[in-house]
Write an enzyme that holds these catalytic residues in place. Structure first.
Site, PDB file in Angstrom:
ATOM      1  N   ALA A 198       0.829  -1.198   0.000  1.00  0.00           N
ATOM      2  CA  ALA A 198       0.000   0.000   0.000  1.00  0.00           C
ATOM      3  C   ALA A 198       0.870   1.257   0.000  1.00  0.00           C
ATOM      4  O   ALA A 198       2.045   1.227   0.367  1.00  0.00           O
ATOM      5  CB  ALA A 198      -0.916   0.006   1.214  1.00  0.00           C
TER       6      ALA A 198
ATOM      7  N   GLU B 129      -1.602  -9.799  -1.466  1.00  0.00           N
ATOM      8  CA  GLU B 129      -3.035 -10.082  -1.319  1.00  0.00           C
ATOM      9  C   GLU B 129      -3.730 -10.031  -2.681  1.00  0.00           C
ATOM     10  O   GLU B 129      -4.594 -10.863  -2.972  1.00  0.00           O
ATOM     11  CB  GLU B 129      -3.656  -9.078  -0.353  1.00  0.00           C
ATOM     12  CG  GLU B 129      -3.214  -9.303   1.092  1.00  0.00           C
ATOM     13  CD  GLU B 129      -3.691  -8.223   2.032  1.00  0.00           C
ATOM     14  OE1 GLU B 129      -4.271  -8.561   3.076  1.00  0.00           O
ATOM     15  OE2 GLU B 129      -3.473  -7.025   1.728  1.00  0.00           O
TER      16      GLU B 129
ATOM     17  N   GLU C 181       3.121  -6.320   6.975  1.00  0.00           N
ATOM     18  CA  GLU C 181       2.350  -5.314   7.693  1.00  0.00           C
ATOM     19  C   GLU C 181       2.669  -5.248   9.183  1.00  0.00           C
ATOM     20  O   GLU C 181       2.669  -4.174   9.793  1.00  0.00           O
ATOM     21  CB  GLU C 181       0.837  -5.571   7.510  1.00  0.00           C
ATOM     22  CG  GLU C 181       0.301  -5.261   6.123  1.00  0.00           C
ATOM     23  CD  GLU C 181       0.364  -6.439   5.187  1.00  0.00           C
ATOM     24  OE1 GLU C 181      -0.328  -6.415   4.149  1.00  0.00           O
ATOM     25  OE2 GLU C 181       1.102  -7.411   5.460  1.00  0.00           O
TER      26      GLU C 181
END
Length: 255
Positions: free
Chosen positions: A60, A109, A129
Site C-alpha cells: 500500500a 493479497e 504489515e
C-alpha cells in the site's frame, strides 16, 4: 485507466499495473485495476493475466496511512483493496498473477486473488504489515493460510519477512517459477491455453471449490452437484462430450 495498461490478445486480457516506481497501491490505482477487471468480465475475454511494470505491487501507499490517522476511517484503502481482490477471485475465467520484483502486503493479497501465481526467479513476496504495527486487511491472514497452510502463514504474517520465489514455490504459494525475461511470455502462453478451453466449466470448478470450502462434506457435495447440473447444460459440455465420443479434438466456444 491512467495507472493501468489493458491489452487484449485474442481471448486473453493482460492487465499491467503502471504506477512507478513500485506500484504502491493507492485509491487511484485500486480504482483503475477495478475498471480493468470490469472490462475483463466481457464474455469475449476467456483468461486474464495480471502483472506490473518492474514490480507487481510493493504494498500500500504508506503516505495515505499517515493521512488516515486524522480520518474517521482508519484505513479506507483496506476495504477498497479487499473488494478488488474479491472481484479478482470471482472473475468467471482462469486468471494468472505474473509476479516480478516485489509483491508485498496488499500486492501479495492482490496476487492471491488469482487462480495461479507465476513468479520470476528474482521475485520477493511477503506480508510485512506487522512490521508497521498493523496486520493485513485484504485477506492476507486468511487466503495465505489456505494456500500455504496455517503454520507457515502464521510465521509469514508474524515475522513479515520477504520470501524468495523458490521458497514460495516450495510452500505452494507460487505455481511456477520462471526466468524474469520469460515470465510474461510463459503466463500469456498458458493463459491462451486456458482461453481455448471450456470457460463455464472452469468457473464451475472455481465456484464449487470456493463455496464448498469449510462446509461439511455433505453440504459441499450438494454445491458440487448443483454446479455439475448447471454446467452439463452448456454448449461446451455437448461439444466436449461429443468430441470425446467421436475421437476428435473439442473446439470449445466458452459458452
Amino acid at each position: 485507466m491512467s495507472l493501468v495498461d489493458y491489452e487484449v490478445a485474442g481471448a486473453v486480457a493482460v492487465i499491467t499495473l503502471d504506477r512507478p516506481p513500485v506500484n504502491a497501491l493507492n485509491a487511484e490505482l485500486i480504482a483503475d485495476v477495478d475498471a480493468a477487471l470490469a472490462a475483463a468480465e466481457e464474455p469475449a475475454i476467456r483468461a486474464v493475466v495480471m502483472t506490473g511494470t518492474k514490480h507487481f505491487a510493493a504494498g500500500a501507499d504508506i503516505t495515505r496511512f499517515v493521512e488516515a490517522f486524522d480520518s474517521d476511517d482508519p484505513e479506507p484503502q483496506a476495504s477498497g483493496l479487499g473488494a478488488l481482490v474479491r472481484r479478482f477471485v470471482l472473475l468467471e475465467k482462469p486468471t494468472i498473477a505474473a509476479v516480478r520484483g516485489y509483491a508485498l502486503g496488499g500486492g501479495l493479497e492482490l496476487a492471491m486473488g488469482a487462480d495461479f501465481r507465476y513468479l520470476a526467479e528474482d521475485a520477493k513476496v511477503g506480508q510485512p504489515e506487522v512490521q508497521l504495527g498493523i496486520i493485513p486487511g485484504a485477506g492476507g491472514t486468511q487466503r495465505l493460510s489456505r494456500l500455504v497452510g496455517f503454520q507457515a502463514a502464521k510465521e509469514m504474517n508474524l515475522t513479515g519477512r520477504h520470501i524468495t520465489a523458490a521458497e514460495a514455490h516450495a510452500l505452494g504459494l507460487a505455481d511456477k517459477v520462471v526466468q524474469p525475461d520469460e515470465l510474461i511470455e510463459v503466463a500469456a502462453k498458458d493463459a491462451a491455453t486456458w482461453a481455448a478451453g471450456p470457460t463455464r466449466a472452469y468457473w464451475a470448478v472455481k465456484k464449487s471449490m470456493a463455496d464448498g470450502y469449510g462446509h461439511s462434506m455433505n453440504a459441499a457435495l450438494e454445491i458440487e452437484r448443483d454446479a455439475f447440473d448447471e454446467v452439463f447444460t452448456t454448449a461446451d459440455a455437448k461439444i466436449g462430450i461429443l468430441a470425446f465420443v467421436n475421437k476428435e479434438k473439442p473446439d470449445f466456444s466458452g459458452i
